[in-house]
Design an enzyme around this catalytic site. Structure first.
Site, mmCIF file in Angstrom:
data_model
loop_
_atom_site.group_PDB
_atom_site.id
_atom_site.type_symbol
_atom_site.label_atom_id
_atom_site.label_comp_id
_atom_site.label_asym_id
_atom_site.label_seq_id
_atom_site.Cartn_x
_atom_site.Cartn_y
_atom_site.Cartn_z
ATOM 1 N N SER A 120 11.929 -12.455 -28.160
ATOM 2 C CA SER A 120 11.271 -12.334 -26.856
ATOM 3 C C SER A 120 10.385 -13.522 -26.528
ATOM 4 C CB SER A 120 10.448 -11.040 -26.810
ATOM 5 O OG SER A 120 11.283 -9.912 -26.964
ATOM 6 N N HIS B 5 5.604 -11.754 -26.405
ATOM 7 C CA HIS B 5 6.049 -11.797 -25.009
ATOM 8 C C HIS B 5 5.080 -12.623 -24.159
ATOM 9 C CE1 HIS B 5 7.889 -8.202 -26.758
ATOM 10 N NE2 HIS B 5 8.771 -8.191 -25.771
#
EC number: 3.4.21.105
Length: 359
Positions: A233, A298
């Site tokens: 991610s 993220h």
């Protein structure tokens, strides 16, 4: 035309040369030569700029000259091209998806070569799928694999107890929580990463992706010291946030269809994935032997994309070494890396962090 070897000739002389040339130039270069001649405010054309154009090199000064001469270019765009094969139509689609300027789109369309192909994002995605299938078959578990006691024993997973094994700060990108995370990341890597690699090249996009991955694991080691980490991610959000920021900053020039709807859907999906990661981190749905993977990668990837990634995407076919902003971003990233290295070496002992025992 330049008997005194000044390196410059008059615009009128150059324009007449362009219109009467006998060189087999492609249409994009011919348009650019005309724009270069009519967009020069000093009444002269530099020989080096002509050489850079013929050799398919570009500079910021040349780009400014082209921008000044845009009004002299033909109004028809690539969408008016007919009789294109499937691959050339795909190249045209990529040009309109990624590039905000019609001149850049025309340049990319006529200069694009099939070799080298966009192998980096394809290879990363394929490797992630193979690794997931291997662990899924071995553990007989395809969703929420991190809850299996054997999963965290993988030599690829980042775990705070194995910080000395430096490769784990990168190899965690090949492991995923489950089918849902892998599917989301693989879809974005193929839909956004491959077109970006086709336009900007393997070196720039691979550097951006790996910078996001590395920043993700290092950020987790600083902000969420007890948590492990899996999934690509960090790299995915670096690519996506860079692309979305580039679209927003060049909103008027982007010609991709339904861009507002697609922007909203992308933000909703990315936010939902972050929310899901936060939920799994703090409210695990199943009994677990230790902390679940962190969500901070993220956010770190998104920051890398908005800073470093946006600088890369706004410099299509331009040298990054000549841009002050690029060195500022690179220096900032290097400073963060240095701080994170010292943090991992000293801070855990100084702060007395209670990390879970390594598997």
């Amino acid at each position: 035309l330049d008997p005194e070897n000044t390196g410059f000739i008059g615009v009128e002389t150059f324009a007449s040369l362009v219109h009467s040339h006998e060189l087999p130039l492609d249409p994009a270069k011919l348009d650019m030569l005309v724009a270069l001649a009519q967009g020069n405010d000093e009444g002269q054309v530099c020989y080096q700029e002509l050489v850079d154009l013929i050799s398919s090199k570009r500079s910021s000064s040349f780009k400014r000259a082209i921008a000044n001469g845009q009004r002299a270019l033909p109004r028809d765009g690539l969408l008016d091209e007919t009789g294109l094969g499937f691959y050339k139509r795909f190249v045209r689609y990529v040009a309109y998806e990624i590039l905000p300027c019609e001149m850049d789109r025309r340049w990319y369309f006529y200069q694009h070569r099939t070799c080298p192909p966009p192998v980096f994002m394809a290879a990363v995605t394929l490797t992630q799928i193979i690794v997931f299938l291997c662990y899924g078959a071995r553990l007989n578990k395809w969703v929420l694999q991190t809850y299996h006691p054997e999963y965290m024993k993988s030599p690829l997973v980042y775990h705070p107890g194995h910080r000395a094994r430096a490769w784990r700060f990168l190899t965690y990108m090949f492991m995923h929580v489950g089918l849902e995370q892998l599917g989301f990341n693989a879809l974005l890597q193929l839909m956004i990463g491959v077109p970006l690699e086709m336009v900007h090249g393997i070196l720039r996009i691979s550097f951006l992706y790996l910078a996001g991955v590395l920043a993700g694991s290092l950020t987790v080691s600083i902000t969420d010291m007890r948590a492990p980490l899996v999934g690509g991610s960090g790299g995915v959000y670096a690519l996506c946030s860079a692309h979305l920021a580039n679209v927003v900053m060049n909103w008027a020039g982007m010609r991709c269809p339904y861009k507002l709807l697609r922007m909203v859907l992308a933000l909703v999906c990315m936010s939902s994935e972050v929310g899901r990661a936060v939920w799994l981190r703090f409210s695990p749905p199943l009994p677990a032997s230790g902390p679940q993977p962190s969500f901070m990668a993220h956010l770190a990837g998104a920051i890398v994309g908005i800073s470093m990634g946006l600088t890369i995407l706004r410099s299509y076919e331009e040298s990054l070494r000549d841009q002050c902003g690029w060195w500022v971003v690179l220096l900032s990233y290097g400073t963060f890396l240095l701080f994170a290295v010292f943090w991992n070496i000293f801070a855990y002992d100084l702060l007395g962090a209670q990390i879970p025992p390594p598997p």
